[in-house]
Structures are given as structure tokens and as C-alpha cells.
Design an enzyme around this catalytic site. Structure first.
Site: not given
Ligand code: NCD
Ligand code: ZN
Length: 341
Positions: A13, A15, A96, A133, A171, A244
Site C-alpha cells: 500500500h 502513494h 481501490k 479504505h 491500513h 501507506d
């Protein structure tokens, strides 16, 4: 123990953002991880296969060893046909679900899960994972209760309706989420970040607000932190590494309305090692970091290894980030383990 050699980990996970900052985020990740599941919440979001292919080309242009595994961002309009196209591309490995308004760049997310039942049915048919999420967004729900609310109102009913759906609860931050995942079928797993193992909401708020510890879902009370530590120490194959890591420039974090996200990539595996050592579970680090993730996704484990050596070092207090500066997670703190280059 003075050194620890484990199969090379993956980050399930992550970004990376886009543009000039890729020169920071991609090499930082590649120095530790083999593969990474790349989150699609760019502006504009990666909502179809064509955009995912183009984004992957920009990541590959960094010429690093990192293998990016791409994801699509679900909207109210994502069709079963688009899911099939993504699957057929071979480069999109998961999709996602951001509830609209839950976090950074989620405004175009899903307003009502029922709108995407055809897409989810297609995911279940293809065995393609849905990454979630898991927070409700209702303004009357307290921010510390939003994960539990999502389980009760959305996730449990969704998995009941689609029992063949492969799903990663991303997460996770609460005892409720850890227990839900542990009790669900083998098709349901979870990622755990370094910050949710290392810190709790006292670290965020006592003695002054620490904007660089602010992420979503927000850090919870210490009993939840302990539940996550237990979950990753339990020999369950359902819990695996997902940092994350979510970089925002210093100015965007240290602001009257600071952005959510911790930049952990530069020292990710060392932060996890620090955490696992603190709860006496260093022998469980390899399964969490390097085995459970690929096994869940049905991918081969990495064929090379990394070595962590016991020696003190300090995380840099700041790093360049395009034209700006970024404060990494744990900036200035001393860690006990260092990955050998
Ligand atoms: C993420 C971001 O900045 O993209 N922020 C965060 O606090 N984790 C979004 C997300 O994963 O929620
Ligand atoms: Zn994220």
C-alpha cells in the site's frame, strides 16, 4: 541478534504521487522493496486502464528496480467492463474503494457501495482483489469510530453479499478491524502501517500536536495499537506490510489545515524492525514483510534478500521533495536497525 537477513519485502500500500517528486519517492521505495501496490488517488484519479498504463510508464521512466503493481480508483461509474479491461491489461492488480470524502483526493470516490455492485461482482468472478479504505464519512460519526462503523455498516454486509470476493482491509487501526479480519474467510486480509504499530494518539496529541504523525485513518488509543501488535505477531498469514507512505511537502503538513499522511518510505523496513523488536516479535518480521503479501496475491515471493544490521542511526530531519522539502516519519529519531545497501 546482530543481523537479520530476510527475503526482500514488498510494500502492498503505497502513494508515490506524480511529476517531479517521483525522483524522490520511487528511488526511496526501490532501495528497500521489490514491488509496491501503487495507490490511484492522484489529481485526477486513475479511474481507468488507459490512465493506469500511462501512470505506470511515468513510474518506469524513473529507471529504478521497483516493480509497480497498478490499481484503479473506483467511482460510482466504474463498470464491470472496465474491471474486465483492467484485469486483461495484466498491469492492474487490484482496485481501490475510497468512500467519497474519506481521505486525500477521495472526492470522486464511491458515494454508495450499491452503485458499484456490478463492478464488485466482476472482481469476485475474476478473483481480483478489492482494496478498501475502511472509514465511514458521515459527519456525525466521531473520527475515532469511523473504522468500526465501516465494518458494521458496509464491510460485513458487502462480504456477506459477495462471499467469493478477495478483499484487503487497508491500513487497519483498531482491535475491531484486526478481529474482523482474523475471523473472516481466507479471502480477507489486512495491511498494517509502521505508524500504527509504533504510535498511538497520545504521540499525536500530548504535549503539542505533531502534524507529521497525522494520517488517516487517524492514530487510535494504545489498546488498539497493542491489538495490531498482537495481530502481526500471531502467525496469521492475513496481516502483511503496507506502509501507506503518503508524502506531503512540509508546508502542506505544518499548516492551519494540515494534510493527512506520513512519509515512511526512506526508512520503512527499519521502522517496522524497530516496532517488531519493541514487542519482541522480530522473528515474525519476514512473514509479515515478505511472505504473507505475495502469498495472498498469488504472486511469487521475491528471490533476493535484504540484510538488517543492529546499529544506531538517525533518520534525516528533512529531505528534498521536488522544489520543496519533506519531513519523513520519525525525522531525527534514532533507530536500532539499518538496512545494508
Ligand atoms: C493518504 C494520502 O495522502 O494520499 N493519506 C493518509 O493519511 N493515509 C490517503 C489515504 O490512504 O488515506
Ligand atoms: Zn493510503
Amino acid at each position: 541478534m546482530h543481523s537479520l537477513t530476510i527475503i526482500r519485502p514488498d510494500d502492498w500500500h503505497l502513494h508515490l504521487r506524480d511529476g517531479a517528486v517521483l525522483a524522490r519517492t520511487v528511488p526511496d521505495t526501490a532501495s528497500q522493496f521489490g514491488r509496491a501496490m501503487i495507490m490511484p488517488n492522484l489529481t485526477p484519479p486513475i479511474v481507468d486502464t488507459r490512465m493506469a498504463v500511462a501512470y505506470k510508464a511515468r513510474l518506469d521512466a524513473q529507471k529504478s528496480s521497483l516493480i509497480p503493481l497498478m490499481t484503479l480508483y473506483l467511482t460510482d461509474h466504474t463498470s464491470a467492463l472496465e474491471i474486465q479491461r483492467a484485469f486483461d491489461s495484466g498491469i492492474v492488480k487490484a482496485v481501490k474503494l475510497y468512500p467519497a470524502g474519506a481521505t486525500t483526493n477521495s472526492a470522486a470516490g464511491v458515494t454508495n457501495i450499491e452503485h458499484i455492485y456490478p463492478a464488485i461482482e466482476k472482481l469476485a468472478e475474476l478473483g481480483m482483489p478489492l482494496l478498501v479504505h475502511g472509514e465511514v464519512t458521515d459527519s456525525h460519526v466521531d473520527i475515532f469510530d469511523r473504522e468500526k462503523g465501516f465494518i458494521d455498516q458496509h464491510l460485513a454486509p458487502l462480504l456477506h453479499r459477495f462471499p467469493n470476493l478477495k478483499c484487503v482491509f487497508e491500513h487497519i487501526t483498531t482491535d475491531d478491524a484486526a478481529q474482523f479480519v482474523a475471523g473472516a474467510s481466507d479471502l480477507v486480509a489486512a495491511t498494517v502501517t509502521p505508524q500504527h504499530l509504533l504510535y498511538n494518539r497520545n504521540d499525536l496529541l500530548v504535549g503539542g500536536v505533531k502534524p507529521h504523525l497525522y494520517c488517516l485513518p487517524v492514530l487510535k488509543r494504545n489498546t488498539h495499537q497493542q491489538a495490531l501488535q498482537t495481530a502481526v505477531s500471531n502467525d496469521s498469514k492475513k496481516f502483511f506490510l503496507g506502509t501507506d507512505s503518503a508524502p506531503h511537502a512540509q508546508g502542506a503538513k505544518e499548516s492551519a489545515c494540515g494534510c493527512a499522511g506520513c512519509y515512511s518510505s526512506p526508512a520503512a523496513i527499519e521502522l517496522y524492525a524497530q516496532a517488531f523488536e519493541s514487542f519482541d516479535a522480530l522473528d515474525k518480521l519476514e512473514a509479515f514483510a515478505s511472505l504473507n503479501g505475495p502469498d495472498f496475491y498469488g504472486l511469487a515471493r521475491n528471490s533476493d534478500t535484504i540484510t538488517l544490521t543492529r546499529r544506531s542511526w538517525q533518520i534525516p530531519s528533512s529531505l528534498s521533495f521536488g522544489d520543496e522539502v519533506i519531513i519523513p516519519l520519525g525525522a531525527g529519531e534514532t533507530l536500532n536497525w539499518k538496512m545494508e545497501a
